[in-house]
Design a protein around this motif. Structure first.
Motif, PDB file in Angstrom:
ATOM      1  N   PRO A  58       0.811  -1.214   0.000  1.00 23.14           N
ATOM      2  CA  PRO A  58       0.000   0.000   0.000  1.00 23.14           C
ATOM      3  C   PRO A  58       0.845   1.265   0.000  1.00 23.14           C
ATOM      4  N   ASN A  59       0.194   2.370  -0.354  1.00 22.86           N
ATOM      5  CA  ASN A  59       0.854   3.675  -0.257  1.00 22.86           C
ATOM      6  C   ASN A  59       0.197   4.556   0.812  1.00 22.86           C
ATOM      7  N   CYS A  60      -0.822   4.008   1.504  1.00 20.42           N
ATOM      8  CA  CYS A  60      -1.493   4.729   2.585  1.00 20.42           C
ATOM      9  C   CYS A  60      -1.687   3.791   3.770  1.00 20.42           C
ATOM     10  N   GLU A  61      -2.040   4.372   4.907  1.00 12.39           N
ATOM     11  CA  GLU A  61      -2.406   3.563   6.068  1.00 12.39           C
ATOM     12  C   GLU A  61      -3.504   4.269   6.850  1.00 12.39           C
ATOM     13  N   ALA A  62      -4.374   3.454   7.477  1.00 14.07           N
ATOM     14  CA  ALA A  62      -5.397   3.977   8.385  1.00 14.07           C
ATOM     15  C   ALA A  62      -4.820   3.925   9.788  1.00 14.07           C
ATOM     16  N   ARG A  63      -4.799   5.061  10.447  1.00  9.85           N
ATOM     17  CA  ARG A  63      -4.124   5.151  11.745  1.00  9.85           C
ATOM     18  C   ARG A  63      -5.079   5.750  12.774  1.00  9.85           C
ATOM     19  N   THR A  64      -5.251   5.052  13.914  1.00 12.67           N
ATOM     20  CA  THR A  64      -6.022   5.630  15.014  1.00 12.67           C
ATOM     21  C   THR A  64      -5.179   6.710  15.668  1.00 12.67           C
ATOM     22  N   VAL A  65      -5.674   7.942  15.665  1.00 15.52           N
ATOM     23  CA  VAL A  65      -4.916   9.063  16.222  1.00 15.52           C
ATOM     24  C   VAL A  65      -5.780   9.813  17.240  1.00 15.52           C
ATOM     25  N   ILE A  66      -5.108  10.555  18.095  1.00 17.16           N
ATOM     26  CA  ILE A  66      -5.787  11.420  19.061  1.00 17.16           C
ATOM     27  C   ILE A  66      -5.625  12.849  18.565  1.00 17.16           C
ATOM     28  N   ALA A  67      -6.751  13.484  18.284  1.00 21.53           N
ATOM     29  CA  ALA A  67      -6.723  14.851  17.757  1.00 21.53           C
ATOM     30  C   ALA A  67      -7.771  15.685  18.469  1.00 21.53           C
ATOM     31  N   ASN A  68      -7.340  16.811  19.002  1.00 18.78           N
ATOM     32  CA  ASN A  68      -8.263  17.724  19.670  1.00 18.78           C
ATOM     33  C   ASN A  68      -9.005  17.035  20.812  1.00 18.78           C
ATOM     34  N   GLY A  69      -8.284  16.142  21.506  1.00 24.73           N
ATOM     35  CA  GLY A  69      -8.851  15.482  22.672  1.00 24.73           C
ATOM     36  C   GLY A  69      -9.806  14.354  22.368  1.00 24.73           C
ATOM     37  N   ARG A  70      -9.818  13.835  21.132  1.00 24.21           N
ATOM     38  CA  ARG A  70     -10.709  12.723  20.804  1.00 24.21           C
ATOM     39  C   ARG A  70      -9.992  11.737  19.889  1.00 24.21           C
ATOM     40  N   TYR A  71     -10.465  10.504  19.928  1.00 25.58           N
ATOM     41  CA  TYR A  71      -9.951   9.483  19.017  1.00 25.58           C
ATOM     42  C   TYR A  71     -10.615   9.628  17.657  1.00 25.58           C
ATOM     43  N   THR A  72      -9.863   9.361  16.629  1.00 25.79           N
ATOM     44  CA  THR A  72     -10.429   9.294  15.288  1.00 25.79           C
ATOM     45  C   THR A  72      -9.500   8.429  14.434  1.00 25.79           C
ATOM     46  N   ILE A  73      -9.918   8.163  13.226  1.00 23.84           N
ATOM     47  CA  ILE A  73      -9.110   7.370  12.293  1.00 23.84           C
ATOM     48  C   ILE A  73      -8.708   8.272  11.134  1.00 23.84           C
ATOM     49  N   GLY A  74      -7.424   8.445  10.957  1.00 26.48           N
ATOM     50  CA  GLY A  74      -6.920   9.278   9.868  1.00 26.48           C
ATOM     51  C   GLY A  74      -6.260   8.432   8.798  1.00 26.48           C
ATOM     52  N   LEU A  75      -6.386   8.855   7.557  1.00 26.27           N
ATOM     53  CA  LEU A  75      -5.716   8.210   6.424  1.00 26.27           C
ATOM     54  C   LEU A  75      -4.492   9.038   6.074  1.00 26.27           C
ATOM     55  N   TYR A  76      -3.317   8.407   6.075  1.00 24.19           N
ATOM     56  CA  TYR A  76      -2.051   9.083   5.793  1.00 24.19           C
ATOM     57  C   TYR A  76      -1.299   8.316   4.707  1.00 24.19           C
ATOM     58  N   THR A  77      -0.533   9.045   3.929  1.00 31.22           N
ATOM     59  CA  THR A  77       0.325   8.391   2.931  1.00 31.22           C
ATOM     60  C   THR A  77       1.592   7.889   3.621  1.00 31.22           C
ATOM     61  N   ILE A  78       2.072   6.741   3.192  1.00 35.64           N
ATOM     62  CA  ILE A  78       3.301   6.194   3.768  1.00 35.64           C
ATOM     63  C   ILE A  78       4.448   6.200   2.760  1.00 35.64           C
ATOM     64  N   ARG A  79       4.186   6.650   1.557  1.00 36.26           N
ATOM     65  CA  ARG A  79       5.223   6.913   0.560  1.00 36.26           C
ATOM     66  C   ARG A  79       4.654   7.891  -0.457  1.00 36.26           C
ATOM     67  N   ARG A  80       5.516   8.441  -1.277  1.00 35.98           N
ATOM     68  CA  ARG A  80       5.043   9.402  -2.266  1.00 35.98           C
ATOM     69  C   ARG A  80       4.142   8.703  -3.280  1.00 35.98           C
ATOM     70  N   ILE A  81       3.035   9.360  -3.624  1.00 35.37           N
ATOM     71  CA  ILE A  81       2.084   8.809  -4.587  1.00 35.37           C
ATOM     72  C   ILE A  81       2.182   9.602  -5.880  1.00 35.37           C
ATOM     73  N   LYS A  82       2.410   8.911  -6.978  1.00 37.58           N
ATOM     74  CA  LYS A  82       2.553   9.573  -8.267  1.00 37.58           C
ATOM     75  C   LYS A  82       1.205  10.027  -8.812  1.00 37.58           C
ATOM     76  N   SER A  83       1.234  10.962  -9.701  1.00 36.15           N
ATOM     77  CA  SER A  83       0.030  11.390 -10.402  1.00 36.15           C
ATOM     78  C   SER A  83      -0.567  10.192 -11.134  1.00 36.15           C
ATOM     79  N   LEU A  84      -1.880  10.038 -11.050  1.00 40.47           N
ATOM     80  CA  LEU A  84      -2.658   8.962 -11.671  1.00 40.47           C
ATOM     81  C   LEU A  84      -2.562   7.631 -10.913  1.00 40.47           C
ATOM     82  N   GLU A  85      -1.739   7.561  -9.868  1.00 35.68           N
ATOM     83  CA  GLU A  85      -1.587   6.317  -9.112  1.00 35.68           C
ATOM     84  C   GLU A  85      -2.778   6.122  -8.180  1.00 35.68           C
ATOM     85  N   GLU A  86      -3.200   4.858  -7.993  1.00 37.22           N
ATOM     86  CA  GLU A  86      -4.323   4.557  -7.103  1.00 37.22           C
ATOM     87  C   GLU A  86      -3.878   4.616  -5.646  1.00 37.22           C
TER      88      GLU A  86
END
Length: 927
Positions: A439-467
């Motif tokens: 994969p080039n992304c990951e779903a990460r449980t993070v704490i933001a503004n005092g609450r839990y949520t799930i954020g999607l982050y890239t784990i490597r550079r994603i090229k134009s047109l790449e899925e």
């Protein structure tokens, strides 16, 4: 008659030269092919190229060395990449184009003619190898086909009826119902902030203390709010926007088998893997969405489009040529079937020309949040509705959306817990991101503004047109569902399936051990030390609140097992890897720690589900298992109940005058040992029948095992109940468009044994809903076949010895996996369980089973009563609780091999009978 011109002399000389050279070259070619028979076609072509006698051919054609050198240079540049060629014709084409480009530059017609003759001579030399190269290519393809058969694949082209609309677009987590507060789950106290370092750049943000701890920076951090890049959620900063930065469209890919075929053709270099992992998927998706998804067309696009680099074009040319050459041999349609492109649903693609950098925040994974118990009930209701309703316009396809787990931190004041975020039907574009093993992304449980949520982050550079992709890491216990989850990520490291099946991993928890945990927990009292032990894991405080004592004992027992299991794995890793590099050891220990986290997560989910069920059961304090007393065992063996062993025998042999069993069951019995003795007498009587029939010899062996068993128990049935009505939307059941939106109510009926299956399969989420899984696991190791339902079947001495040896070698293997499975009929309504195999497992010894097998063919009057006599009751179990804890971590003793010559000799040969075996056997019936 005029004299022939100098030109004609040259042509005649060339013909003579070609004739002589062809004879010599043919002999050399035969020897060459034999020597190089095992190498690949491209290597063979390389050797042929190196063997072309350029100067020998050109001696009578070129007097000018510069002209010859110019022609040679043009050929060298044309065939420099020899591994792009898979046939002599392809090689000729490349040479022809190179020489033709030079011919027009020659000043005289004579030089042009000589160059043509030179080219024809080279072609004539190469033609000698045409058949041999074709044979080499055939061998190459046969080897590829043979080695690729082991990889999962989709046999026919797959097209899905794709629908992508969500009922309601939301940006954050929403409660599943008014009585369930998402904020109550998610709110967390602020922790100490970071020192302000590394969070002002995406390149270095991984080194930031907050980011690495899966927290966003807060006012407690020393970084500047305006430059900090780790506050995207809390400050609601610009995220990647659908139809602007990313675009949704149908996604395509190929299976692991196709990926491995491609790799074997183009090689496994770093550049080749990059081509397959990045460039090929881009080309596939954009070509397929232009309604031209022929694999050859995709390769042609890579060779011509500017967005692909020289390496991409190089590998595309090699693939294209290999397919063309193989098509000439086998037929183009046949070869192209091995490179089939499949639709895999909708996907999200990068729509910016500059791409997306590493560590970029994409957006929150939004949806409705459920507790494990609530989501479990909803999932059961969905499955129930799917089994009942089949709308005419439904293909009964599952949704493209996937539920994501939100884990509350282990250090949270409320304790560790797991919740489920369901994006159906309320979610956003992030739930459309497809799975990938690279994969080039990951779903990460993070704490933001005092609450839990799930954020999607890239784990490597994603090229134009790449899925955009991430690894789902989703599990299923259903073998068929696992086999159907063919992954289409098209990556070099593809696992073959996008689901994980626990039985395919090294996590092997025997069903006998899980039943043992329930057994001990049902007859034990929890101590203060055990409570403190549970508290070390900081499980969700609400899970341990107001639950029956037996469930607390079960929690302690299972946690103790997990700890012991992980410690054993680490000790093995330390001993096995001590001579290897430290990085390898560190990686292995990290995997074991992840395994521990995974097991504790599954335990937490099962606890939450169990507590949810118990809240609906009035008799929840009743333990799940009850050990039979001596009187109850006596009634089971020799009582008047229709299911007693005595009456089962009377039923089976009611009309069989050859054995007259009824005469042997009339004797009144006063105690348990007398009952066992009578069973052994009947066993001997049945064995006197000389026919090779299961109902005589087989039932005799079953009676022998029953007589020697020292532990009988039953599962206490809880009161069944029906779940509350759950409103389901059609998009939760089927893949409907939003315009076809409707709702329906559904529920689920919990039977009295549902809780047993839930706890017996705590590490297998689908276990409780499927009655047959647990029942199949019980067959043999914990439940002997029914006597009264037995049918005549062939059962001679050889098959008997094989069958009994299997039991002794692997006592915990389900008999449903035996090739003799057709011999056994098990009572699905059985109330009493227990076997000598299970008793030995419970008590960490093999004495009972060993003695039982020693006495298999001993007459009843020669058997020592102490061999099978025992005090029946719970006292033995209670006394062994502290040292055993429900799961056997001591290596099982197992018999080596099978012996069909002499059963008595085999069973009494103690010196060769046992060996140490893996303490966690991967046996059928183990989960």
């Amino acid at each position: 008659m005029s004299q022939p011109s100098q030109k004609h002399h040259k042509v005649a000389a060339q013909k003579d030269f070609k004739k002589e050279r062809n004879i010599r070259a043919m002999n050399e070619a035969q020897a060459f092919i034999q020597a190089k028979k095992k190498i690949s076609p491209t290597e063979t072509i390389k050797n042929i190229i190196q063997g072309i006698p350029y100067h020998e051919i050109s001696e009578s054609l070129f007097n000018d060395p510069e002209t010859l050198q110019s022609a040679l240079e043009s050929i060298s540049s044309a065939i420099e990449h020899y591994d792009q060629f898979y046939s002599i014709d392809q090689l000729k084409t490349a040479i022809n184009e190179a020489i033709d480009s030079k011919i027009s530059l020659f000043e005289t017609q004579e030089l042009q003619l000589n160059c043509e003759l030179w080219k024809e001579a080279i072609f004539s030399y190469l033609s000698i190898f045409k058949t041999e190269i074709a044979e080499s290519l055939k061998d190459f393809w046969i080897n590829i086909m043979s080695s690729s058969q082991k990889y999962p694949s989709i046999p026919q082209r797959s097209f899905q009826n794709l629908h992508s609309k969500i009922i309601e677009e939301i940006e954050h987590l929403k409660p599943s119902n008014p009585g369930f507060s998402a904020e109550e789950i998610c709110i967390i106290e602020d922790k100490e902030g970071c020192n302000g370092a590394f969070c002002d750049s995406l390149e270095s943000i991984e080194k930031n203390a907050c980011f690495s701890n899966k927290m966003e920076c807060t006012s407690r951090c020393l970084c500047k709010e305006e430059t900090c890049l780790n506050r995207s959620i809390s400050k609601n900063r610009r995220k990647y926007i659908k139809d602007v930065d990313v675009i949704e469209m149908p996604a395509f890919g190929f299976d692991k088998r196709t990926a491995q075929i491609i790799l074997q053709i183009i090689g496994k270099s770093i550049d080749a893997k990059r081509f397959l992992n990045v460039s090929m998927p881009i080309a596939i998706n954009w070509a397929a969405n232009q309604i031209n998804d022929s694999f050859k067309h995709i390769l042609q696009g890579i060779m011509t489009e500017e967005i692909f680099n020289l390496n991409d074009k190089y590998f595309s040319k090699a693939l294209y040529n290999s397919i063309e050459a193989l098509g000439e041999i086998y037929g183009h349609d046949i070869i192209l079937k091995e490179f089939t492109i499949h639709q895999k649903g909708y996907g999200i693609f990068c729509n910016t020309s500059q791409g997306i950098p590493k560590n970029a925040f994409l957006g929150e994974y939004a949806g409705q949040i459920y507790s494990a118990g609530e989501f479990y009930e909803k999932d059961l209701a969905i499955q129930n509705s799917k089994n009942k309703i089949q709308p005419a316009n439904s293909t009964n396809e599952s949704s493209n959306f996937y539920t994501v787990e939100l884990e509350r931190n282990k250090n949270d004041i409320k304790g560790y817990s797991v919740f489920f975020v369901d994006p159906i039907p309320r979610g956003n574009w992030t739930c459309k991101i497809n799975h990938s093993c690279y994969p080039n992304c990951e779903a990460r449980t993070v704490i933001a503004n005092g609450r839990y949520t799930i954020g999607l982050y890239t784990i490597r550079r994603i090229k134009s047109l790449e899925e955009l992709t991430w690894n789902y890491s989703s599990c299923t216990d259903q073998i068929e569902e696992y086999k159907n989850s063919i992954c289409l990520c098209s990556k070099t490291n593809c696992s073959g399936y996008y689901l994980i099946n626990p039985s395919k991993t090294d996590i092997c928890l025997p069903l006998a051990g899980k039943i043992c945990a329930l057994l001990f927990s049902s007859s034990a009292k929890i101590t203060s030390d055990e409570i403190q032990y549970i508290e070390q894991f900081n499980l969700d405080k609400s899970l341990m609140h107001e639950i029956p004592e037996w469930l607390k004992c079960w929690t302690y027992t299972t946690l103790n097992y997990i700890t012991s299991y992980i410690e054993l794995r680490k000790n093995d890793a330390l001993s096995n890897l001590k001579a290897k590099i430290e990085a390898k050891l560190s990686s292995e220990l990290e995997k074991i720690d992840l395994l521990k986290d995974s097991l504790i997560k599954e335990l937490t989910i099962s606890l939450s589900r169990a507590r949810y069920l118990l809240s609906n059961i009035p008799d929840s304090n009743m333990p799940p298992i009850c050990i039979l007393t001596e009187i109850e065992v006596l009634n089971y063996l020799w009582g008047d109940d229709c299911n007693s062993i005595k009456n089962q025998l009377n039923t089976l042999f009611e009309n069989d005058i050859s054995v007259k069993v009824q005469n042997l069951t009339k004797k009144p019995i006063n105690n348990l040992n007398e009952a066992r003795t009578e069973l052994l007498k009947i066993k001997d009587h049945l064995k006197e029948n000389q026919s090779n029939n299961w109902i005589y010899k087989g039932i005799a062996d079953i009676l022998h095992l029953t007589a020697y068993n020292q532990l009988f128990f039953r599962f206490n049935a809880y009161q069944s109940f029906t779940s509350k009505n759950i409103r389901l939307k059609n998009c939760e059941l089927y893949n409907f468009e939003c315009s076809e939106y409707y709702e329906e109510e559904s529920n689920f009926e919990y039977d009295g044994e549902h809780l047993h299956r839930l706890l017996a399969g705590w590490n297998s989420r689908d276990y409780a809903a499927n009655k047959s899984i647990m029942f199949n696991g019980l067959k043999g190791p914990l439940l002997l076949p029914s006597i009264q339902n037995s049918q005549p079947s062939f059962y001679n001495e050889i098959s008997r010895i094989k069958f009994l040896n299997k039991i002794f070698e692997a006592p915990l293997v389900s008999w449903s996996e035996y090739e003799e499975a057709n011999l056994f009929i098990f009572d699905e309504e059985a109330k009493v369980f227990g076997t000598p195999m299970f008793y030995d497992y419970v008590n960490k010894n093999i004495s009972v089973l060993n003695v039982c097998f020693q006495d298999l063919d001993v007459q009843w009057n020669l058997v020592i009563e102490e061999n099978y006599g025992s005090n029946i009751g719970s006292s033995n179990i209670e006394n062994s609780k502290i040292q055993y804890q429900g799961y056997n971590l001591v290596p099982n003793q197992t018999r080596i091999g099978t012996n069909t010559e002499n059963l008595d000799k085999s069973l009494n040969d103690q010196d060769s009978l046992y060996c140490e075996k893996d303490p966690f056997p991967s046996e059928a019936g183990s989960l």
